[in-house]
Design a protein around this motif. Sequence first.
Motif, PDB file in Angstrom:
ATOM      1  N   ARG A 173      58.094  82.147 -23.525  1.00  0.00           N
ATOM      2  CA  ARG A 173      59.325  82.173 -22.725  1.00  0.00           C
ATOM      3  C   ARG A 173      59.284  81.121 -21.621  1.00  0.00           C
ATOM      4  O   ARG A 173      60.318  80.624 -21.180  1.00  0.00           O
ATOM      5  CB  ARG A 173      59.516  83.542 -22.083  1.00  0.00           C
ATOM      6  CG  ARG A 173      59.964  84.649 -23.011  1.00  0.00           C
ATOM      7  CD  ARG A 173      60.174  85.914 -22.192  1.00  0.00           C
ATOM      8  NE  ARG A 173      59.818  87.105 -22.942  1.00  0.00           N
ATOM      9  CZ  ARG A 173      59.586  88.288 -22.385  1.00  0.00           C
ATOM     10  NH1 ARG A 173      59.676  88.421 -21.068  1.00  0.00           N
ATOM     11  NH2 ARG A 173      59.262  89.322 -23.128  1.00  0.00           N
ATOM     12  N   MET A 174      58.080  80.813 -21.138  1.00  0.00           N
ATOM     13  CA  MET A 174      57.948  79.787 -20.106  1.00  0.00           C
ATOM     14  C   MET A 174      58.519  78.452 -20.581  1.00  0.00           C
ATOM     15  O   MET A 174      58.946  77.622 -19.773  1.00  0.00           O
ATOM     16  CB  MET A 174      56.474  79.627 -19.719  1.00  0.00           C
ATOM     17  CG  MET A 174      55.908  80.805 -18.956  1.00  0.00           C
ATOM     18  SD  MET A 174      54.072  80.887 -18.905  1.00  0.00           S
ATOM     19  CE  MET A 174      53.633  79.228 -18.412  1.00  0.00           C
ATOM     20  N   SER A 192      58.768  84.378 -15.923  1.00  0.00           N
ATOM     21  CA  SER A 192      59.253  84.580 -17.296  1.00  0.00           C
ATOM     22  C   SER A 192      59.132  86.029 -17.766  1.00  0.00           C
ATOM     23  O   SER A 192      59.668  86.384 -18.815  1.00  0.00           O
ATOM     24  CB  SER A 192      58.473  83.676 -18.256  1.00  0.00           C
ATOM     25  OG  SER A 192      58.639  82.319 -17.911  1.00  0.00           O
TER      26      SER A 192
END
Length: 220
Positions: free
Chosen positions: A194-195, A122
């Motif tokens: 973001r993961m 990410s």
Amino acid sequence: MSDTLDPRSEVNGLRRKLLLGAAAATTLGPWVTSAHAGVELEGVTVADTAMVGGKKLVLNGAAVRKRGYFKADVTALYMPEKRTNPDAIFKLDGPRRIQLNILREFTSGTISRIFVADFKQSATDEEFKKLITVVGQIGQAYGNIKSVNRGDVVNLDWVPGTGWTAAINNKPVMIEAGVPLVIKDELAYQIYMRMYLGPSAPDELRNGLLGLTKLHSKDD
């Protein structure tokens, strides 16, 4: 004109208010209930609100996160305000929480390995190199966890001025004895988000956390 109120008038006025309130509740129907009910996924009840850093957050969305063919956890995202766009979520100021309601056992080695792999995927190469010390600290803290099991609740919170903290069943995750995990680098937490919300996140997970997937109330 007398300054003394007529008791009968007061009673009649109160009765009218009660009737109007009842009528409004009947008209709103399920909307009133859903404001407080929470949602249910895989037998896990996810609350509508959470307190983080002294602030009341609202459930932005929830989804089942999978690892291969297995259901890993029910993930929930809490925000100061609801947002349906990842960029808007990243830019919104204030505390936030990613909550993992664990659905199967994970050992410390698996937890660390998954985190590092997902975090690296990410982040840009430059970001990962910049945060290598932070990643090491988180990996060390996760390595100190013997395991997480079905029914455990993991809260990963960001609080401005405090940083990123982690707790399992309300007990802080420790880097070492007496030293809780506290990461003050906001970029690290943004990459962590973001993961779940970034381009590499599965569509089903991202859409659920963005509130784009219909969730059933626990009272349904």
